[in-house]
Design an enzyme around this catalytic site. Structure first.
Site, short mmCIF file in Angstrom:
data_model
loop_
_atom_site.label_atom_id
_atom_site.label_comp_id
_atom_site.label_asym_id
_atom_site.label_seq_id
_atom_site.Cartn_x
_atom_site.Cartn_y
_atom_site.Cartn_z
CG HIS A 64 40.92 41.31 42.20
ND1 HIS A 64 41.10 40.94 43.51
CD2 HIS A 64 39.61 41.04 41.92
CE1 HIS A 64 39.95 40.46 43.99
NE2 HIS A 64 39.04 40.51 43.04
CD GLU A 65 37.63 43.06 39.23
OE1 GLU A 65 36.92 42.08 38.96
OE2 GLU A 65 37.67 43.56 40.38
CG HIS A 121 37.25 37.71 39.29
ND1 HIS A 121 36.79 36.76 40.17
CD2 HIS A 121 37.39 38.85 40.02
CE1 HIS A 121 36.65 37.31 41.39
NE2 HIS A 121 37.02 38.58 41.32
N GLY A 175 35.28 47.00 41.52
CA GLY A 175 35.53 46.24 40.31
C GLY A 175 34.64 45.01 40.29
CB CYS A 183 37.04 39.20 46.10
SG CYS A 183 36.25 38.60 44.59
CG LEU A 184 32.00 42.93 45.26
CD1 LEU A 184 31.31 43.56 44.06
CD2 LEU A 184 31.45 43.50 46.56
CD GLN A 206 33.63 39.27 40.88
OE1 GLN A 206 34.02 40.22 40.22
NE2 GLN A 206 33.63 39.28 42.21
NI NI Z 1 37.03 39.94 42.92
#
Ligand code: NI
Length: 187
Positions: free
Chosen positions: A136-137, A140, A46, A94-95, A51
């Site tokens: 989660h997304e 963000h 995701g 998370c990235l 991000q």
């Molecule tokens: Ni994330």
């Protein structure tokens, strides 16, 4: 399509609230396509527009597990319109928080309403990993990271380690050392 650089915490842009898109036009579709390529390359399951430094309410997801195979999902202006009382605890990554994980408790089932890549409104019922990932997304897009859901002690420890890793990486780059291999992280 192009891969975009992924911001990592602590970065002030990851703490900002993103603005809704007016419609899914060619520019938003391009962003979605670039984000998907970036997510696959990372690799992750995701990715949210902030991000990659774009403060728009756009998310891409692709979850492949034995029980759930979504294929690529593109969401503009996603919002949770229904959530279960029942919770699910999941060890999230998370990235933007590379190589760190933490247990986060969220509603186990949610319905997400969004505009798809064709600008068509969709309601999707999600459970398990997909429900976790969608929430989660969307976090963000509101400037919230999974580490904001864990204890301040653990959060500050992770942020200190990320800063230290970033400084080491910058120093290695300045000295011309090759980059270390990174471990895969999910969303
Ligand atoms: Ni994330």
């Amino acid at each position: 399509m192009a891969t975009l650089p992924i911001l990592t915490a602590p970065d002030p842009r990851l703490k900002k609230k993103s603005a809704p898109v007016d419609s899914v036009d060619a520019e938003v579709r391009q962003l979605m396509d670039d984000m998907l390529e970036t997510m696959y390359a990372a690799p992750g399951i995701g990715l949210a527009a902030p991000q990659v430094g774009v403060l728009k309410r756009v998310v891409v997801l692709d979850i492949e597990r034995e029980d759930v195979k979504t294929g690529p999902l593109f969401m503009a202006n996603p919002e949770i319109v229904e959530a279960s009382d029942e919770d699910l605890s999941y060890e999230e990554g998370c990235l933007s928080v590379p190589e760190h994980y933490g247990e986060v408790v969220r509603p186990a089932k949610v319905t997400v309403r969004y505009l798809d890549r064709d600008g068509k409104q969709q309601d999707m019922a999600c459970e398990g990993l997909l429900a976790t990932c969608v929430q989660h997304e969307i976090d963000h897009l509101d400037g919230v990271l999974f580490i904001d859901h864990i204890s301040a002690l653990k959060r500050n420890m992770i942020l200190r380690k990320l800063l230290k890793a970033r400084k080491e990486k910058e120093r290695d780059e300045a000295e011309g050392k090759p980059a270390k291999d990174k471990e895969p992280a999910p969303a």
